[in-house]
Design a protein around this motif. Structure first.
Motif, short mmCIF file in Angstrom:
data_model
loop_
_atom_site.label_atom_id
_atom_site.label_comp_id
_atom_site.label_asym_id
_atom_site.label_seq_id
_atom_site.Cartn_x
_atom_site.Cartn_y
_atom_site.Cartn_z
N HIS A 93 55.79 48.35 80.17
CA HIS A 93 56.81 47.31 80.26
C HIS A 93 58.01 47.85 81.04
CE1 HIS A 93 54.36 45.71 77.02
NE2 HIS A 93 54.98 44.55 77.15
N LEU A 94 58.50 47.05 81.98
CA LEU A 94 59.60 47.46 82.84
C LEU A 94 60.93 46.95 82.27
CD1 LEU A 94 60.39 48.87 85.48
CD2 LEU A 94 59.92 46.73 86.69
N PHE A 95 61.90 47.87 82.20
CA PHE A 95 63.23 47.55 81.67
C PHE A 95 64.29 47.79 82.74
CE2 PHE A 95 60.55 48.50 78.09
CZ PHE A 95 60.96 47.65 77.08
N VAL A 96 65.34 46.99 82.71
CA VAL A 96 66.51 47.18 83.58
C VAL A 96 67.71 47.43 82.67
CG1 VAL A 96 68.01 46.16 85.32
CG2 VAL A 96 65.54 45.66 85.34
N ASN A 97 68.18 48.67 82.67
CA ASN A 97 69.28 49.06 81.77
C ASN A 97 68.98 48.69 80.31
OD1 ASN A 97 70.93 50.10 83.84
ND2 ASN A 97 71.56 48.04 84.38
#
Length: 448
Positions: free
Chosen positions: A126-130
């Motif tokens: 899963h990709l997270f941004v901050n």
């Protein structure tokens, strides 16, 4: 040339070239596949404009770039896409990666968009941004490539022909051997694309070492952090070249990005500088022209102005509903391309550009075939220097979400010959608001 890189947009290419340069590879960036002489370098990054086009067209362009890089004698190849994995379910990341594998006769490549320094991390696929899931980060409102699922394994599976594997962080933290063994197991299972988790730079270094013998690597620029060390261990890297000087002349900010960060950056910039907002309706009707925008810039002689089409998600959606998504995007890109040519003709030499599509339009319109890398302005954003019709030009090509709030002022200064870095004096670079607090001083870049 040791490492041949294919980037799906211009900001991505400069982001990648910056990563390779500051980690020890003499790097050149090219606007499309070069047709003239190429300087000697360790790594070459071919900037395409394929992020938002149909998969078949993107594959064709990527294969042309790959064939050229093969002809340069590259030992390894890197397919670079955005650290927010910009693509729809019908997008082209999966098809391009598979096509490159086919052309090289290879059976597997990793997929790793993580870039921890700018807040992009990958955990359990899963990709997270901050720390925020990708589909809740604002990327769900992207005007061209809305990302509505943070699960990269699942998203990629909708694009690719083959099954998608995952090397989870529990394996990554055990080191290069554990990663390589996990990849071998997937190879036995004939899994061609394998997503690999990464939460920190240490993970990227481990991944880089694990794929030292792979001919194709895919990912965001972050995973390229670990690749130069492989060539260094093999004794193949030469001495660094000098950082190019900045340029003299006026600066302008051109922003076509609608990301949340771009809006914050414009808000900060416009507190102290003039700005001209472009409305989609005016562009479509022809009541706002590049000539009028040029006149605005010239009216503020001596000041750095911002000319921008950035707007909030609701405004963008309304314009797309009225005129059509593709028509609006084409009108904006065409406007900025024509304006850039007019500005250069009027003597503007420093261009700070926000947004990947806008950056590609501006760079291609200016006709700059090759770039030299200057100092890193912000994580993922180097100063770039080239020539347009014999005149020196400085560019900062920024992905929408990159940089801190004061990026536009900092970038305009970094392109100037009067910048302390370009005079050889050390200065602190910004720490991006998207970045890990450990980010520190500007690293000496290795350039052509």
């Amino acid at each position: 040339m040791l490492l041949g890189c294919i980037a799906d947009d211009f900001t991505g290419a400069s982001d990648l070239a910056n990563m390779l340069s500051k980690n020890g590879m003499t790097t050149a960036q090219f606007s499309g596949v070069p047709t003239s002489g190429v300087p000697a370098c360790d790594a070459g990054a071919v900037a395409l404009k394929t992020r938002s086009i149909p998969a078949g067209e993107a594959v064709e362009e990527a294969i042309k770039a790959l064939d050229w890089l093969i002809a340069q004698g590259c030992e390894q190849f890197f397919f670079k896409y955005c650290s927010t994995f910009d693509s729809t379910e019908a997008g082209n990341i999966g098809p391009v990666a598979e096509a490159l594998l086919d052309r090289l006769g290879e059976d597997q490549a990793i997929v790793c968009p993580a870039f921890p320094e700018t807040g992009r991390t990958l955990y359990q696929g899963h990709l997270f941004v901050n720390g925020t899931p990708l589909h809740e980060s604002g990327m769900e409102n992207h005007p061209l490539n809305p990302m509505t699922d943070a699960n990269i394994v699942r998203w990629l599976g909708k694009q690719a022909r083959s099954e998608i594997g995952l090397v989870a962080h529990e394996t990554v933290r055990r080191g290069p051997r554990a990663i390589a063994e996990a990849l071998r197991e997937f190879r036995v299972q004939r899994v061609r694309l394998v997503v690999v988790d990464a939460l920190a730079d240490e993970d990227l270094a481990r991944i880089g070492e694990a794929v030292a013998d792979r001919r194709l690597v895919t990912g965001g620029s972050g995973v390229a952090l670990g690749l130069p060390a492989n060539f260094r261990r093999a004794g193949k890297l030469g001495a660094p070249a000098a950082t190019p000087p900045g340029v003299r002349g006026p600066a302008v900010v051109l922003s076509g990005s609608c990301s949340r960060m771009s809006q914050r950056q414009l808000e900060a910039f416009l507190r102290d500088h003039p700005g001209l907002a472009l409305e989609a309706g005016d562009l479509m009707a022809g009541t706002m022209t590049p000539e009028k925008a040029l006149a605005f810039a010239l009216e503020h002689d001596g000041e750095t102005v911002a000319i921008h089409s950035s707007a909030d998600a609701d405004t963008v959606s309304a314009a797309q509903a009225e005129f059509g998504r593709e028509r609006v995007a084409s009108a904006i890109e065409g406007f900025f391309a024509s304006l850039a040519v007019l500005l250069a003709g009027a003597g503007f030499t420093r261009f700070v550009v926000g947004g990947g599509e806008t950056s590609g339009a501006v760079a291609k319109a200016l006709g700059i075939d090759q770039f030299l890398l200057g100092p890193e302005i912000s994580p993922g954003v180097p100063a770039l220097f080239g020539e347009a019709e014999g005149r020196p030009i400085g560019l900062a090509l920024k992905s929408g979400n990159f940089g801190s709030a004061d990026f536009y002022d900092r970038a305009a200064a970094a392109l100037s010959m009067d910048c302390p870095v370009n005079r050889g004096a050390p200065v602190d670079r910004e720490t991006s608001s998207d970045a890990d607090p450990k980010a520190s001083a500007i690293l000496a870049t290795r350039t052509l």
